[in-house]
Design a protein around this motif. Sequence first.
Motif, PDB file in Angstrom:
ATOM      1  N   ALA A  22       0.812  -1.217   0.000  1.00 57.27           N
ATOM      2  CA  ALA A  22       0.000   0.000   0.000  1.00 57.27           C
ATOM      3  C   ALA A  22       0.845   1.267   0.000  1.00 57.27           C
ATOM      4  O   ALA A  22       0.322   2.356  -0.272  1.00 57.27           O
ATOM      5  N   ARG A  23       2.145   1.155   0.279  1.00 54.73           N
ATOM      6  CA  ARG A  23       3.008   2.333   0.275  1.00 54.73           C
ATOM      7  C   ARG A  23       3.620   2.613  -1.100  1.00 54.73           C
ATOM      8  O   ARG A  23       4.196   3.679  -1.310  1.00 54.73           O
ATOM      9  N   VAL A  68      -7.879  -3.494   2.645  1.00 51.47           N
ATOM     10  CA  VAL A  68      -6.580  -2.928   2.990  1.00 51.47           C
ATOM     11  C   VAL A  68      -6.349  -3.034   4.496  1.00 51.47           C
ATOM     12  O   VAL A  68      -7.267  -2.829   5.288  1.00 51.47           O
ATOM     13  N   ASP A  69      -5.126  -3.409   4.850  1.00 51.77           N
ATOM     14  CA  ASP A  69      -4.664  -3.406   6.238  1.00 51.77           C
ATOM     15  C   ASP A  69      -3.669  -2.259   6.340  1.00 51.77           C
ATOM     16  O   ASP A  69      -2.517  -2.385   5.910  1.00 51.77           O
ATOM     17  N   LEU A  70      -4.118  -1.128   6.882  1.00 50.97           N
ATOM     18  CA  LEU A  70      -3.265   0.061   6.912  1.00 50.97           C
ATOM     19  C   LEU A  70      -2.055  -0.131   7.819  1.00 50.97           C
ATOM     20  O   LEU A  70      -0.967   0.378   7.528  1.00 50.97           O
ATOM     21  N   LYS A  71      -2.223  -0.862   8.901  1.00 54.05           N
ATOM     22  CA  LYS A  71      -1.113  -1.078   9.821  1.00 54.05           C
ATOM     23  C   LYS A  71       0.011  -1.851   9.151  1.00 54.05           C
ATOM     24  O   LYS A  71       1.194  -1.547   9.319  1.00 54.05           O
ATOM     25  N   ALA A  73       0.290  -2.028   5.877  1.00 52.31           N
ATOM     26  CA  ALA A  73       0.459  -1.434   4.545  1.00 52.31           C
ATOM     27  C   ALA A  73       0.259  -2.481   3.448  1.00 52.31           C
ATOM     28  O   ALA A  73       1.027  -2.572   2.495  1.00 52.31           O
TER      29      ALA A  73
END
Length: 240
Positions: A22-23, A68-71, A73
Motif C-alpha cells: 500500500a506504500r 486494505v490493512d493500513l497497519k 500497509a
Amino acid sequence: MNSTRASTARFVATHSVLSLNARHPLVAKSLVDAHEMHRTVMSGFRGWVEDGAPQPRAQMGVLSTWSVDLKAAALVLVVQSRIPGDWSRIPRQAFTAAPHIITVDRTFKAGEVVSFRTVVNPTRSKPSGKPASEKVRGTRTAHTTPEHVKRWFARRLQSDVEPANADDGVARIGATADPETLGIRMLPTVSSAHRSKPVRIGRAEIRGSLTVTDPELLVGVLSNGLGHARAYSCGLILAR
C-alpha cells in the motif's frame, strides 16, 4: 419449486489475487482515487477488446473487490474475469507476493447453501420533485445505515416461487437468505475528483449464507455483478 428452472448451473471464471504494498506510489494512488483503482484493475486486460469498443469491462466480465490493512500497509485486490489477467504492467516492486491465479469451475445446485461476501454500492432513487408526467429520473443516493443496506439486499433475495424480477422491476439473485443473519458493515466512501467524471461511491460489505433457488440466475449474478459501481470494485459476490 418452479419446475421450469434448471436444477444446476455451472460457473466458470478466473480469479486473480494480487497482494500489493500500500506504500508503493501506484497502489497508494489507487487507494485514494477510484478512477486510478479502475485503471489498475483494467491494466491486466489490454488487447482483449478493441480500443473504443463499448463496455469493455462488461464484455470481459471484469469485477473486483479489495481490502486494505493500513497497519501492515497491505492491499489485497481480487479480480474476477472471463479471460486470464496479465499483471506484468504493474511494477514488480508493487507486489508483496506473486499474483495468485485461480480457475473457478463450480456447479451450483438448487437447495445448496453457500457462504458469501460482497461489497456493494446500495442506492435508492431520490425523487426529482418534477411531475411524474415529465418522467425525470431521480437522483441516485447511497444508503448510509446497516438497516437500510439489509433491506436493499433483502429486496433482491428470491424464494422458490418468486420470479426473476419483482413487481417494481428489481432484479433478484437466484438465492434466498434470512436477512437477520446477514452481517452488514458500512465501509468508507471511495471517490475521485477527476474533472471530467467526478465520482463518490458509498459502500457496504455484506456477509452471510445463501440458499440457491435458481442456479442459472445466481450464476448470472456471480458472473456479471450486483448493483451499481461495478467498474469501481463493487458488486463482485465471492461464494464458497
